[in-house]
Design a protein around this motif. Sequence first.
Motif, PDB file in Angstrom:
ATOM      1  N   GLY A 177       0.653  -1.318   0.046  1.00  0.00           N
ATOM      2  CA  GLY A 177       0.170   0.017   0.053  1.00  0.00           C
ATOM      3  C   GLY A 177       1.045   1.191  -0.060  1.00  0.00           C
ATOM      4  O   GLY A 177       0.813   2.135  -0.816  1.00  0.00           O
ATOM      5  N   LEU A 178       1.773   1.441   0.875  1.00  0.00           N
ATOM      6  CA  LEU A 178       2.600   2.598   1.020  1.00  0.00           C
ATOM      7  C   LEU A 178       3.470   2.390  -0.316  1.00  0.00           C
ATOM      8  O   LEU A 178       3.815   3.706  -0.774  1.00  0.00           O
ATOM      9  CB  LEU A 178       3.559   2.334   2.337  1.00  0.00           C
ATOM     10  N   GLY A 179       3.910   1.584  -0.642  1.00  0.00           N
ATOM     11  CA  GLY A 179       4.998   1.425  -1.766  1.00  0.00           C
ATOM     12  C   GLY A 179       4.151   2.052  -3.132  1.00  0.00           C
ATOM     13  O   GLY A 179       4.696   2.816  -3.802  1.00  0.00           O
ATOM     14  N   ILE A 180       2.901   1.635  -3.352  1.00  0.00           N
ATOM     15  CA  ILE A 180       2.220   2.122  -4.350  1.00  0.00           C
ATOM     16  C   ILE A 180       1.926   3.724  -4.341  1.00  0.00           C
ATOM     17  O   ILE A 180       2.011   4.607  -5.304  1.00  0.00           O
ATOM     18  CB  ILE A 180       0.775   1.372  -4.575  1.00  0.00           C
ATOM     19  N   CYS A 200       8.711   1.551   6.327  1.00  0.00           N
ATOM     20  CA  CYS A 200       8.624   2.489   5.331  1.00  0.00           C
ATOM     21  C   CYS A 200       9.857   2.492   4.459  1.00  0.00           C
ATOM     22  O   CYS A 200       9.485   2.663   3.235  1.00  0.00           O
ATOM     23  CB  CYS A 200       8.716   3.726   6.072  1.00  0.00           C
ATOM     24  N   LEU A 201      10.948   1.955   4.898  1.00  0.00           N
ATOM     25  CA  LEU A 201      12.062   1.734   3.924  1.00  0.00           C
ATOM     26  C   LEU A 201      11.657   0.646   3.066  1.00  0.00           C
ATOM     27  O   LEU A 201      12.034   0.878   1.940  1.00  0.00           O
ATOM     28  CB  LEU A 201      13.419   1.411   4.932  1.00  0.00           C
ATOM     29  N   LEU A 202      11.218  -0.681   3.435  1.00  0.00           N
ATOM     30  CA  LEU A 202      10.734  -1.526   2.425  1.00  0.00           C
ATOM     31  C   LEU A 202       9.778  -0.882   1.626  1.00  0.00           C
ATOM     32  O   LEU A 202       9.871  -1.157   0.453  1.00  0.00           O
ATOM     33  CB  LEU A 202       9.931  -2.320   3.576  1.00  0.00           C
ATOM     34  N   ALA A 203       8.942  -0.139   2.119  1.00  0.00           N
ATOM     35  CA  ALA A 203       7.900   0.384   1.169  1.00  0.00           C
ATOM     36  C   ALA A 203       8.585   1.295   0.224  1.00  0.00           C
ATOM     37  O   ALA A 203       8.197   1.627  -1.217  1.00  0.00           O
ATOM     38  CB  ALA A 203       7.058   1.141   1.967  1.00  0.00           C
ATOM     39  N   VAL A 204       9.668   2.147   0.592  1.00  0.00           N
ATOM     40  CA  VAL A 204      10.396   2.837  -0.547  1.00  0.00           C
ATOM     41  C   VAL A 204      10.883   2.259  -1.559  1.00  0.00           C
ATOM     42  O   VAL A 204      10.875   2.595  -2.825  1.00  0.00           O
ATOM     43  CB  VAL A 204      11.256   4.082   0.599  1.00  0.00           C
ATOM     44  N   ALA A 205      11.596   1.048  -0.769  1.00  0.00           N
ATOM     45  CA  ALA A 205      12.123   0.225  -2.180  1.00  0.00           C
ATOM     46  C   ALA A 205      11.270  -0.268  -3.064  1.00  0.00           C
ATOM     47  O   ALA A 205      11.463  -0.217  -4.346  1.00  0.00           O
ATOM     48  CB  ALA A 205      12.887  -1.091  -1.490  1.00  0.00           C
ATOM     49  N   VAL A 206      10.133  -0.751  -2.507  1.00  0.00           N
ATOM     50  CA  VAL A 206       8.979  -1.141  -3.478  1.00  0.00           C
ATOM     51  C   VAL A 206       8.566   0.009  -4.077  1.00  0.00           C
ATOM     52  O   VAL A 206       8.508  -0.096  -5.486  1.00  0.00           O
ATOM     53  CB  VAL A 206       7.828  -1.552  -2.564  1.00  0.00           C
ATOM     54  N   GLY A 207       8.474   1.197  -3.837  1.00  0.00           N
ATOM     55  CA  GLY A 207       7.901   2.451  -4.473  1.00  0.00           C
ATOM     56  C   GLY A 207       9.084   2.888  -5.688  1.00  0.00           C
ATOM     57  O   GLY A 207       8.488   3.206  -6.731  1.00  0.00           O
ATOM     58  N   VAL A 208      10.366   2.811  -5.175  1.00  0.00           N
ATOM     59  CA  VAL A 208      11.255   3.438  -6.306  1.00  0.00           C
ATOM     60  C   VAL A 208      11.273   2.095  -7.387  1.00  0.00           C
ATOM     61  O   VAL A 208      11.218   2.613  -8.375  1.00  0.00           O
ATOM     62  CB  VAL A 208      12.621   3.188  -5.481  1.00  0.00           C
ATOM     63  N   ILE A 209      11.166   0.859  -7.214  1.00  0.00           N
ATOM     64  CA  ILE A 209      11.062  -0.043  -8.082  1.00  0.00           C
ATOM     65  C   ILE A 209       9.822   0.377  -8.896  1.00  0.00           C
ATOM     66  O   ILE A 209       9.846   0.244 -10.216  1.00  0.00           O
ATOM     67  CB  ILE A 209      11.104  -1.403  -7.662  1.00  0.00           C
ATOM     68  N   LEU A 210       8.826   0.475  -8.505  1.00  0.00           N
ATOM     69  CA  LEU A 210       7.267   0.472  -8.881  1.00  0.00           C
ATOM     70  C   LEU A 210       7.371   1.802  -9.953  1.00  0.00           C
ATOM     71  O   LEU A 210       6.858   1.827 -11.129  1.00  0.00           O
ATOM     72  CB  LEU A 210       6.552   0.527  -7.989  1.00  0.00           C
ATOM     73  N   ALA A 211       8.053   2.871  -9.229  1.00  0.00           N
ATOM     74  CA  ALA A 211       8.061   4.441 -10.156  1.00  0.00           C
ATOM     75  C   ALA A 211       8.941   3.928 -11.386  1.00  0.00           C
ATOM     76  O   ALA A 211       8.549   4.424 -12.431  1.00  0.00           O
ATOM     77  CB  ALA A 211       8.550   5.226  -9.304  1.00  0.00           C
TER      78      ALA A 211
END
Lengths: 225, 791
Positions: free
Chosen positions: B26-29, B343-354
């Motif tokens: 959720g946070l990653g998206i 949050c850091l995990l989410a950032v990793a997911v977010g960066v890859i997703l972005a």
Amino acid sequence: MIQLKNIEKYYRSGLSKTYILKNVDLTIEEGEFVTIMGPSGAGKSTLLNILGMLEDPTDGEYYFFDEPVHKLRERKRNDIHKHYMGFVFQAYHLIDELTVYENIETPLLYRKVKSKDRQSMVAEVLDRFNMVAKKDLFPNQLSGGQQQLVGIARAIISKPKLILADEPTGNLHTKQGEEIMELFKKLNEEDGVTIVQVTHSEKNAQYGQRVINLLDGWVSTDEKV
Amino acid sequence: MFQNYLKIALRHISRNKGYVFINVIGLGIALACCLIAFVNYQAGENADSYHENYDRLFMVVANGVGYTQPTADVSSALVPLAAEELSGVEAGVRFDKRGVTIQYGDAVFGEGLALADANFLDVFTFNVLAGDVNAMKDPSKILITKKQAKKYFDEETAIGKILTINPGQEGERQLEVGAVIEDVVAQSSSVRFEFLTNINFLETGPRPDTLSNWSNRVNASFVLLKNPADEAQVTQQLAKYIDARNQHTKWKRTKYLLEPMNGLFMKGNDINNNRLGRAVHPAFYWGPGIMALMILLTACLNFTNTTISFSNKRLKEMGVRKVMGGGRMQLMFQLLGESLVICLLAVAVGVILAEYLTPLYNAMWSSMDLALSLDYFQNTGLWVFIGSMILITTLLGGAYPAFYISSFRPSHIFRGNTKFGGDNWLIRSLLGFQIIISLVSIIGGITFAQNAAFQKSYDLGYNVDGVINVQIRNEEEYTRFKNVISENPSIQRIAGGRNNLGFGNWNSNVGNPEDNRSAQTHLIGEDFLEVMGLNLVAGRTFDKNLETDFTESVLVTQKFVKEWQWDNPIGQKIKHYYGNEKKVIGVVEDFYASSFFDKPTAGVFHFMKPDQFRVMKINVGKNNLVETNNYLKEKWTQHLPLVPFNSYYQDEALMEATMITDNVSFLYLFLAIISVLLAATGLFSLVSLNVLKRAKEIAIRRVLGATAENITYTINKHYFLVFAIGGIIGALLGGWFAGFLIDQIFKVTQGVSLISTILAVLAVCLVGGLTIGGKLLAVLQTNPAETLKSE
């Protein structure tokens, strides 16, 4: 060491008060092994919690080494609690996510003990309790008696002056219970640690030197064994 | 200590994979969306900042009689003179663009040729990749971008090659490639070009413009100040040039102003006659940001909710730690640290997703030439943004749970009478917020989707569907091509015009300048009205056999008649477009020339002869557009091989509007799906917790004979209230926001329909009902005796 004057604990419901403890006067000297007994709901655990500063009395005075605890600020009270007291619970209350080693180490972390000192202190305790082989196991991999051993090891790791034990053998088999009680006795006699235990068991009370009986929040008897 | 925290955080995470998965995804998206929205905003905000002189650069604009906004239309004589005479001005640069064809060997392309003063590259920062950095100073040289160098010369070196430039009628010239310049990124530059040469080009040739003439003008005039603080002083000094200009033209200016380069890109729409190219609507930059923040907010709310819900498991640990001597602050830090790990995990997911989503987002805005990228090596702002996102998310999502969980007394925890769950007013408000955001996004999505359908079937008042436009440069091309294609039976009618409906119509003053009136200018040839399906409601249309129609007659729109309050428009006289007085001979029914972005405006039609035509309009009917276009191309290359064939369909005028509505509704629906999913998980964890907490109560009630309905009511009465309040606020807010946004962008809309609100509320209630219902079913299937036994 400990002096309680007219300690009261009650809850207000509307106009009436429900008393848990009433008029408790109590003195405990350093080096004593005291047992608190009494039927369910007599206020044993509450008294123990007040002694351990986990709960505040509604009224009355509490002196710990002549410090008026009832007047102290939270921070100072935490300090005393941290430096002088160790707790042992009926349900052990180990942290499930930590190994045996880490559970024992935790109090030292909160006392900001250096890493090297921590290692030797934990190693020493593990050795003393014959638990070196089990140091990397998690609590759910241990038997009840072993868990309580860890609980005691954790309680004494920071060399407290006072150990408060709330039915420490309540969840254990007779044999395991006896071992634990022997351990307490040894700690009291050899290390001079003051022990206050709450129990239902007459047999366990025999390990101590003094028995205080509570009834409906009152101290009904207080006698030497 | 830290190690200990980290260890327990990681073990906690590995034991609660479901919880971690929901929140990291959720946070990653949400973070991926925020990252894209951030670079999108940055592109607008930092546009032009790559010029070294960014802070000292100003565009000269003017206030004038008859204009409400300043205009970029200033005399070409102004800035060279200012640079010479005013102490605060270091340099002046003029910039212009002309449509030309450029030929090299057999390759002929229609291109835009940029013209600028010799000091252009000293003032603006464009990287010269090869060739002579001083090529601008030599009028026989042309500078081209890397992209164009590849297009014309493949991989050969472009320097020294001769290009043939044809500006249209006559005056073909040969220019030598003097330098190759790095490609100009359209999304970050106000000043854009592919081909560039000295502005002297305009002053030579068979029909020269004299740039020192006050009545002449260029697309844009820039000054470079010695010190940006001199802006006010220079503005004042510029006033002395007002008279010089006003003597030479009747469109009087009242004041010159300096528009800083800093912000020009975003402000482009507020400057009249800004010919630097279409500036982007500011909503394009902040709109996605708002949506991304809404997603982030739902994700954080969900994070808070699930963290608290899952915290029951942590209570014992917290109690033990307190007994072991852990202070409350220490425990809060530990809990916040765990949020930080998530949050850091989410950032990793977010960066890859972005990384995956950015190209997709660019592709969505196809006609805008969008080229956003996440450049972590160069873009320090991105790191600051990610850092603050981590901080904000950790605090927003983790602070309350940390505060809350660490507040309990160990003696209460051990006694077992501390449990928490969905009965806290704060948790309920968080759920309410999620419902509101879900509704806002669903209503927005439906509104824009409905609007897209509405606009597609909307009658703009002219023929949008069946017309092909072919660019022409002169009468010869028009007549020759018209003769060639007339034989094709699927071509119904052919017309010519100087400008075209829907593609950059401009306003000209009507009457005297001090009247402060203007009207859209339509310069049309014979049969234009018929091809475009424009209706005449009074008078007569132009007649090519009447010479006076070219010089003395105009047609006006209904709106024009209304603005001038004429009872009898025919025979009225007006001055418009170069000022000759002309007589109104007919009235044309209103139409939307600027797609859906503007309401019908007052318009004036002037009659043009074929020598003025720049566009040929061919009415072919809706059904054989592509086929006929291929035919046109084939015939054109046969008969006019040296001129590039350039055609476009009339409905491309609506392309941008269609793209915007489609994309906005897509983004909204994306937002809607995510926020509804997140709200549903939040609700599910709340209800689960509530059921868990009240398992005993429910079991006793059932033993006492409560029906399924009774239980449903008992468990959910709080949520009904949350849904009701959240639903009402969400419906109102959603309707208002969708209406606000759509009105910001379009003038022709259907508005927000009641249906969209009702559908949104139904959808949210349905999802909520299913979520709660699923959990309840599970509860009702357990045997109450079992529950009581274990209690």
